[in-house]
Design an enzyme around this catalytic site. Structure first.
Site, PDB file in Angstrom:
ATOM      1  N   THR A 105       0.855  -1.182   0.000  1.00  0.00           N
ATOM      2  CA  THR A 105       0.000   0.000   0.000  1.00  0.00           C
ATOM      3  C   THR A 105       0.888   1.227   0.000  1.00  0.00           C
ATOM      4  O   THR A 105       2.106   1.130   0.171  1.00  0.00           O
ATOM      5  CB  THR A 105      -0.920   0.024   1.234  1.00  0.00           C
ATOM      6  OG1 THR A 105      -1.857   1.076   1.106  1.00  0.00           O
ATOM      7  CG2 THR A 105      -0.112   0.243   2.488  1.00  0.00           C
ATOM      8  N   ALA A 126      -5.318  -5.782   6.000  1.00  0.00           N
ATOM      9  CA  ALA A 126      -6.564  -5.043   5.821  1.00  0.00           C
ATOM     10  C   ALA A 126      -7.575  -5.376   6.918  1.00  0.00           C
ATOM     11  O   ALA A 126      -8.242  -4.489   7.454  1.00  0.00           O
ATOM     12  CB  ALA A 126      -7.155  -5.340   4.444  1.00  0.00           C
TER      13      ALA A 126
END
Length: 314
Positions: A72, A120
């Protein structure tokens, strides 16, 4: 059956039918597995010690391939106009792109935001718990939770589950009585305040752009352009970052979602702007639009490399 109910014989284990015992066992398992609904700080741990170390060994013994690689790019910085948060939206599991629309900036309340980096599921779950705590704090004390208090809650959670495989690195940004705040916390229990942060696999590329263009006296529009530019360059270099670039601005009036721009659109814009700048440079015009990393070093270096290649071939 009525006499058994009156005497309580139907509750004795050896007097119960098999389907009743099976139903009770399933209800007990469900109650245990969902205990975090009543207490969100109570999670079921894996049934073996040191999960972060022993899980790969168990998977290797069973022949199961589970890739826990994460990717990310998130960034945040403080400037004279408040705090800027920007992030991509790609969620990956190894080489597999799971989602291109992951929301990595979470609204905790009207004046505080949190970013997601790492696992996540871990980040989303604890951000939701933190959002609930922010709301309860406001109802109990009639005032908003400060950013430092929110960061301390995440640090306490990280310390409690340290060594159990929790993978989490997040930034908490907000505006409270002490002004704008930007704090980084992670799953190792680290808590750090600063002016500029970038978290994720694409953070080195984003920090390179931020180090070049960041200054505290940026205008709002300059800050927006710098944040989008940094995330765009990270997505172009890091295969685990991409999707939509989401930009948020926090000031004394609260947070605002400035824009949600696709990386492909940013690529087309910057490529067209670079082409226009080169064209203006050939005509003797320096151009009015500042471009990302437009040092011109690459355009000068390529002809030299071509000359060296020709000499080597001769």
């Amino acid at each position: 059956m009525a006499l058994e109910d009156v005497c309580g014989m139907n509750k004795v284990p050896f007097m119960m039918r098999f389907d009743e015992r099976q139903s009770m066992w399933q209800q007990e398992q469900l109650r245990t597995a969902t205990s975090n609904f009543e207490n969100p700080y109570c999670l079921m741990a894996p049934p073996f010690e040191r999960p972060a170390e022993n899980l790969p060994k168990i998977l290797a013994h069973c022949g199961v391939n589970m890739d826990f690689a994460h990717g990310t790019t998130t960034l945040g910085f403080k400037f004279q106009g408040g705090v800027i948060l920007c992030a991509d939206s790609r969620a990956t599991s190894g080489q597999y792109i799971g989602s291109q629309t992951m929301k990595k900036i979470v609204e905790l309340n009207d004046y505080m935001l949190g970013t997601l980096a790492g696992g996540a599921a871990d980040c989303v779950y604890w951000d939701r718990v933190l959002a609930k705590e922010c709301r309860l704090h406001q109802l109990r004390y009639r005032k908003r939770m400060t950013v430092d208090t929110a960061a301390r809650i995440i640090c306490n959670i990280s310390n409690e589950y340290k060594g159990m495989g929790l993978v989490m690195g997040m930034m908490l940004a907000g505006y409270d009585d002490e002004g704008p705040k930007l704090i980084y916390v992670d799953s190792e229990g680290m808590k750090s305040s600063g002016l500029v942060f970038s978290v994720g696999s694409g953070s080195p590329y984003a920090l390179g752009v931020l180090d070049t263009g960041y200054r505290y006296d940026l205008t709002d529009q300059e800050a927006y352009d710098l944040a989008k530019r940094a995330i765009y360059h990270a997505t172009s270099k890091d295969a685990y970052s991409g999707g939509i670039v989401r930009l948020y601005h926090i000031n004394a009036e609260g947070w605002r979602n400035i824009c949600n721009t696709d990386c492909a659109d940013l690529h087309d814009f910057y490529c067209a702007a670079m082409h226009d700048k080169k064209k203006d440079g050939q005509n003797g015009d320096a151009g009015d639009q500042e471009l990302p990393c437009g040092s011109g070093w690459t355009s000068r270096k390529l002809p030299e490399d071509n000359v060296q290649t020709k000499l080597a071939s001769v």
